[in-house]
Design a protein around this motif. Sequence first.
Motif, PDB file in Angstrom:
ATOM      1  N   ARG A 139       6.711  15.884   5.482  1.00 24.47           N
ATOM      2  CA  ARG A 139       5.862  14.397   5.617  1.00 24.47           C
ATOM      3  C   ARG A 139       6.155  13.478   4.606  1.00 24.47           C
ATOM      4  O   ARG A 139       6.037  12.435   4.823  1.00 24.47           O
ATOM      5  CB  ARG A 139       4.328  15.336   5.098  1.00 24.47           C
ATOM      6  CG  ARG A 139       3.352  14.429   6.001  1.00 24.47           C
ATOM      7  CD  ARG A 139       2.038  15.049   6.092  1.00 24.47           C
ATOM      8  NE  ARG A 139       1.149  14.269   6.660  1.00 24.47           N
ATOM      9  CZ  ARG A 139      -0.141  14.607   7.134  1.00 24.47           C
ATOM     10  NH1 ARG A 139      -0.427  15.936   6.955  1.00 24.47           N
ATOM     11  NH2 ARG A 139      -1.115  13.717   7.658  1.00 24.47           N
ATOM     12  N   GLU A 162      -1.584  -2.487  -4.173  1.00 25.12           N
ATOM     13  CA  GLU A 162      -0.605  -1.397  -4.430  1.00 25.12           C
ATOM     14  C   GLU A 162      -0.143  -0.886  -3.370  1.00 25.12           C
ATOM     15  O   GLU A 162      -0.778  -0.464  -2.372  1.00 25.12           O
ATOM     16  CB  GLU A 162      -1.475  -0.382  -5.415  1.00 25.12           C
ATOM     17  CG  GLU A 162      -1.461  -0.768  -6.927  1.00 25.12           C
ATOM     18  CD  GLU A 162      -0.137  -0.933  -7.351  1.00 25.12           C
ATOM     19  OE1 GLU A 162       0.682  -0.021  -7.223  1.00 25.12           O
ATOM     20  OE2 GLU A 162       0.017  -2.072  -8.150  1.00 25.12           O
ATOM     21  N   VAL A 165      -1.777   2.248  -2.152  1.00 27.41           N
ATOM     22  CA  VAL A 165      -2.963   2.371  -1.596  1.00 27.41           C
ATOM     23  C   VAL A 165      -3.024   1.427  -0.178  1.00 27.41           C
ATOM     24  O   VAL A 165      -3.968   2.281   0.590  1.00 27.41           O
ATOM     25  CB  VAL A 165      -4.048   1.358  -2.482  1.00 27.41           C
ATOM     26  CG1 VAL A 165      -5.137   1.084  -1.952  1.00 27.41           C
ATOM     27  CG2 VAL A 165      -4.124   1.963  -4.019  1.00 27.41           C
ATOM     28  N   VAL A 166      -2.378   0.836  -0.019  1.00 27.04           N
ATOM     29  CA  VAL A 166      -2.094   0.139   1.154  1.00 27.04           C
ATOM     30  C   VAL A 166      -1.985   1.215   2.300  1.00 27.04           C
ATOM     31  O   VAL A 166      -2.257   1.317   3.321  1.00 27.04           O
ATOM     32  CB  VAL A 166      -1.203  -1.039   1.333  1.00 27.04           C
ATOM     33  CG1 VAL A 166      -0.801  -1.500   2.667  1.00 27.04           C
ATOM     34  CG2 VAL A 166      -1.496  -2.212   0.292  1.00 27.04           C
ATOM     35  N   ARG A 168      -2.240   4.444   2.168  1.00 27.96           N
ATOM     36  CA  ARG A 168      -3.265   5.323   2.524  1.00 27.96           C
ATOM     37  C   ARG A 168      -4.404   4.625   3.340  1.00 27.96           C
ATOM     38  O   ARG A 168      -5.050   5.510   4.143  1.00 27.96           O
ATOM     39  CB  ARG A 168      -3.951   5.907   1.194  1.00 27.96           C
ATOM     40  CG  ARG A 168      -2.892   6.912   0.790  1.00 27.96           C
ATOM     41  CD  ARG A 168      -3.069   7.273  -0.728  1.00 27.96           C
ATOM     42  NE  ARG A 168      -2.189   8.388  -1.240  1.00 27.96           N
ATOM     43  CZ  ARG A 168      -2.032   8.653  -2.398  1.00 27.96           C
ATOM     44  NH1 ARG A 168      -2.378   8.011  -3.286  1.00 27.96           N
ATOM     45  NH2 ARG A 168      -1.299   9.836  -2.829  1.00 27.96           N
ATOM     46  N   MET A 169      -4.757   3.605   3.001  1.00 32.23           N
ATOM     47  CA  MET A 169      -5.737   2.768   3.927  1.00 32.23           C
ATOM     48  C   MET A 169      -5.300   2.595   5.416  1.00 32.23           C
ATOM     49  O   MET A 169      -6.061   2.870   6.383  1.00 32.23           O
ATOM     50  CB  MET A 169      -6.053   1.292   3.262  1.00 32.23           C
ATOM     51  CG  MET A 169      -6.811   1.207   2.003  1.00 32.23           C
ATOM     52  SD  MET A 169      -8.467   1.588   2.086  1.00 32.23           S
ATOM     53  CE  MET A 169      -8.927   1.708   0.434  1.00 32.23           C
ATOM     54  N   THR A 171      -2.954   4.803   6.669  1.00 32.36           N
ATOM     55  CA  THR A 171      -2.989   6.046   7.293  1.00 32.36           C
ATOM     56  C   THR A 171      -4.384   6.471   8.138  1.00 32.36           C
ATOM     57  O   THR A 171      -4.445   6.654   9.214  1.00 32.36           O
ATOM     58  CB  THR A 171      -2.543   6.961   6.237  1.00 32.36           C
ATOM     59  OG1 THR A 171      -1.372   6.986   5.642  1.00 32.36           O
ATOM     60  CG2 THR A 171      -2.970   8.431   7.146  1.00 32.36           C
ATOM     61  N   GLY A 172      -5.683   6.152   7.158  1.00 34.39           N
ATOM     62  CA  GLY A 172      -6.787   6.223   7.814  1.00 34.39           C
ATOM     63  C   GLY A 172      -7.050   5.450   8.921  1.00 34.39           C
ATOM     64  O   GLY A 172      -7.558   5.872  10.029  1.00 34.39           O
ATOM     65  N   ALA A 173      -7.086   4.142   8.618  1.00 37.75           N
ATOM     66  CA  ALA A 173      -7.272   3.128   9.919  1.00 37.75           C
ATOM     67  C   ALA A 173      -6.476   3.743  11.152  1.00 37.75           C
ATOM     68  O   ALA A 173      -7.076   3.653  12.335  1.00 37.75           O
ATOM     69  CB  ALA A 173      -6.940   1.979   9.522  1.00 37.75           C
ATOM     70  N   GLN A 195      -3.750  -7.159  15.471  1.00 38.33           N
ATOM     71  CA  GLN A 195      -5.042  -6.888  14.686  1.00 38.33           C
ATOM     72  C   GLN A 195      -4.996  -6.252  13.438  1.00 38.33           C
ATOM     73  O   GLN A 195      -5.478  -6.717  12.548  1.00 38.33           O
ATOM     74  CB  GLN A 195      -6.261  -6.441  15.778  1.00 38.33           C
ATOM     75  CG  GLN A 195      -6.276  -6.938  17.017  1.00 38.33           C
ATOM     76  CD  GLN A 195      -7.794  -7.227  16.996  1.00 38.33           C
ATOM     77  OE1 GLN A 195      -8.662  -7.191  15.873  1.00 38.33           O
ATOM     78  NE2 GLN A 195      -8.417  -7.464  18.165  1.00 38.33           N
ATOM     79  N   VAL A 196      -4.202  -5.351  13.388  1.00 39.67           N
ATOM     80  CA  VAL A 196      -3.929  -4.544  12.100  1.00 39.67           C
ATOM     81  C   VAL A 196      -3.099  -5.380  10.990  1.00 39.67           C
ATOM     82  O   VAL A 196      -3.578  -5.599  10.095  1.00 39.67           O
ATOM     83  CB  VAL A 196      -2.899  -3.262  12.326  1.00 39.67           C
ATOM     84  CG1 VAL A 196      -2.971  -2.702  10.877  1.00 39.67           C
ATOM     85  CG2 VAL A 196      -4.032  -2.451  13.146  1.00 39.67           C
ATOM     86  N   MET A 199      -5.201  -8.232  10.262  1.00 38.63           N
ATOM     87  CA  MET A 199      -6.331  -7.747   9.129  1.00 38.63           C
ATOM     88  C   MET A 199      -5.852  -7.528   7.557  1.00 38.63           C
ATOM     89  O   MET A 199      -6.720  -7.742   6.880  1.00 38.63           O
ATOM     90  CB  MET A 199      -6.669  -6.229   9.544  1.00 38.63           C
ATOM     91  CG  MET A 199      -8.095  -5.877   9.093  1.00 38.63           C
ATOM     92  SD  MET A 199      -8.409  -4.546   9.467  1.00 38.63           S
ATOM     93  CE  MET A 199     -10.188  -4.554  10.139  1.00 38.63           C
ATOM     94  N   MET A 200      -4.501  -7.604   7.511  1.00 38.80           N
ATOM     95  CA  MET A 200      -4.011  -7.306   6.353  1.00 38.80           C
ATOM     96  C   MET A 200      -3.654  -8.546   5.760  1.00 38.80           C
ATOM     97  O   MET A 200      -3.122  -8.701   4.531  1.00 38.80           O
ATOM     98  CB  MET A 200      -2.768  -6.641   6.347  1.00 38.80           C
ATOM     99  CG  MET A 200      -2.966  -5.272   6.636  1.00 38.80           C
ATOM    100  SD  MET A 200      -1.342  -3.986   6.829  1.00 38.80           S
ATOM    101  CE  MET A 200      -0.745  -4.118   5.073  1.00 38.80           C
TER     102      MET A 200
ATOM    103  N   GLY B 172     -12.104   4.377   9.453  1.00 39.09           N
ATOM    104  CA  GLY B 172     -10.938   5.323   9.277  1.00 39.09           C
ATOM    105  C   GLY B 172     -10.586   5.257   7.961  1.00 39.09           C
ATOM    106  O   GLY B 172     -10.057   6.224   7.097  1.00 39.09           O
ATOM    107  N   TRP B 176     -11.047   8.146   5.127  1.00 37.11           N
ATOM    108  CA  TRP B 176      -9.518   8.930   4.570  1.00 37.11           C
ATOM    109  C   TRP B 176      -9.662   8.865   2.957  1.00 37.11           C
ATOM    110  O   TRP B 176      -8.671   9.682   2.522  1.00 37.11           O
ATOM    111  CB  TRP B 176      -8.582   8.007   5.411  1.00 37.11           C
ATOM    112  CG  TRP B 176      -7.060   8.712   5.139  1.00 37.11           C
ATOM    113  CD1 TRP B 176      -6.085   8.238   4.329  1.00 37.11           C
ATOM    114  CD2 TRP B 176      -6.773  10.115   5.653  1.00 37.11           C
ATOM    115  NE1 TRP B 176      -4.962   9.272   4.224  1.00 37.11           N
ATOM    116  CE2 TRP B 176      -5.311  10.257   5.297  1.00 37.11           C
ATOM    117  CE3 TRP B 176      -7.309  10.759   6.661  1.00 37.11           C
ATOM    118  CZ2 TRP B 176      -4.599  11.331   5.646  1.00 37.11           C
ATOM    119  CZ3 TRP B 176      -6.449  11.830   6.956  1.00 37.11           C
ATOM    120  CH2 TRP B 176      -5.349  12.234   6.443  1.00 37.11           C
ATOM    121  N   MET B 199      -7.764  -6.458   1.120  1.00 36.64           N
ATOM    122  CA  MET B 199      -6.852  -6.298   2.202  1.00 36.64           C
ATOM    123  C   MET B 199      -7.608  -7.100   3.414  1.00 36.64           C
ATOM    124  O   MET B 199      -6.468  -7.231   4.186  1.00 36.64           O
ATOM    125  CB  MET B 199      -6.966  -4.807   2.305  1.00 36.64           C
ATOM    126  CG  MET B 199      -5.823  -4.128   3.063  1.00 36.64           C
ATOM    127  SD  MET B 199      -5.778  -2.346   3.451  1.00 36.64           S
ATOM    128  CE  MET B 199      -4.360  -1.749   2.760  1.00 36.64           C
TER     129      MET B 199
END
Lengths: 204, 204
Positions: A139, A162, A165-166, A168-169, A171-173, A195-196, A199-200, B172, B176, B199
Amino acid sequence: MTQDAILRSLIADNLVSDPSGARGRLLREAARLFRDKGYERTTVRDLAAAVGIQSGSLFHHFRTKEEILKAVMVETIRLNTALMQAAMDKESTCYGKLRALIRAELEFINGQTGEAMAVLVYEWRSLSEASQLEVLELRDIYEQLWLDVLSTMKSEGSLKAEPFVVRRMLTGALSWTVTWYRPDGGLSLDGLTDQVVAMMGLTK
Amino acid sequence: MTQDAILRSLIADNLVSDPSGARGRLLREAARLFRDKGYERTTVRDLAAAVGIQSGSLFHHFRTKEEILKAVMVETIRLNTALMQAAMDKESTCYGKLRALIRAELEFINGQTGEAMAVLVYEWRSLSEASQLEVLELRDIYEQLWLDVLSTMKSEGSLKAEPFVVRRMLTGALSWTVTWYRPDGGLSLDGLTDQVVAMMGLTK
DNA sequence: CAATACCAAGCAAGCGCTTGGTTTGTAAAC
DNA sequence: GTTTACAAACCAAGCGCTTGCTTGGTATTG
């Protein structure tokens, strides 16, 4: 190199199982069952029935039930890391690379390997600690692809937050899309990727 | 109304269990065990031992093991919906309300109710279909708080993407954080909230 | 004729839950 | 202020079932 060529290359190196072989078919059914019912609720009898053999016969292919779970995870990461690497290499700009990463991960989660990706997220605790360490190594390689791109964007100024952090966000989303996104709805995978990115606050 | 007053009010209405009572203590331990080992791997003997009684005695408080899982989820949603509503009502602007929602959910996930929130995400499949419907009704109320604020922002123009997509991405990304965020690290909950808001390309 | 893949049967252990009976807390009755 | 009554909380034991896995033997294949 096409996606199919990448798969064949990995099969030749014995890094992933041929999906048409006995082992490969079992792993695909296992991923589906593990996602639908959870690892614990899935019995070896369920697994055997899914490929049409007796439960005892499973143990000629795998020593334990957990080894099946580990194989699902390991082979999925191996395949997706290779696919992601290839998708990224086609792009020259950082923006293009990041978009390729997001698009690729959305495809992993909502496409063919979706079952296995969900297992990777939801059944992590069912792995023994020893297996967790093993899978974690693979991984890390996968995650490094993301961090390299994000770090470059940070140093270039196009990313403010960071990188870790980005990531990880994201990953979750992204992994959460498996609970709600349906490709046959009104939103395409490319549209979702848009959209992702939007959103950033990123622009080409 | 303080957070403690809200809790006491819910206890008085019999909507959540007193944490200092027998039932409340069991639910807290159950949430911890379910998160750490998963619902299926947690035995009724584990649950009983965690509160110092015999396994059979559990069934004087709950008819089945699944009822314990459902109670953990139901009470958590009830409490957090009330807390979130209160946090939102303190704000007058949409930006303030959204920030309050994000901040509150991060607190639920990484604070006192963190174990239960993780159970809500990871053990959903272990609920019977009947229980799922029951919990879903409560969840809809919770989600509506988000959608109301996001929809208003959309119509005001401060949000470009679809409210329901944004909410799902946030679900998400925020949930997470339970896998990586540690409050005692270099990042405070407020700092984390800032990063999420940034973000999304939002400014006050 | 060896190796591989499989079957039929079942074992030992652990599971959720039940049962019958004992302790404990509480409050009215005397 | 002791006694009585009774329900709630709990224990000790174990039942019936399912689980992952083993075993000894039989087809199938190159």
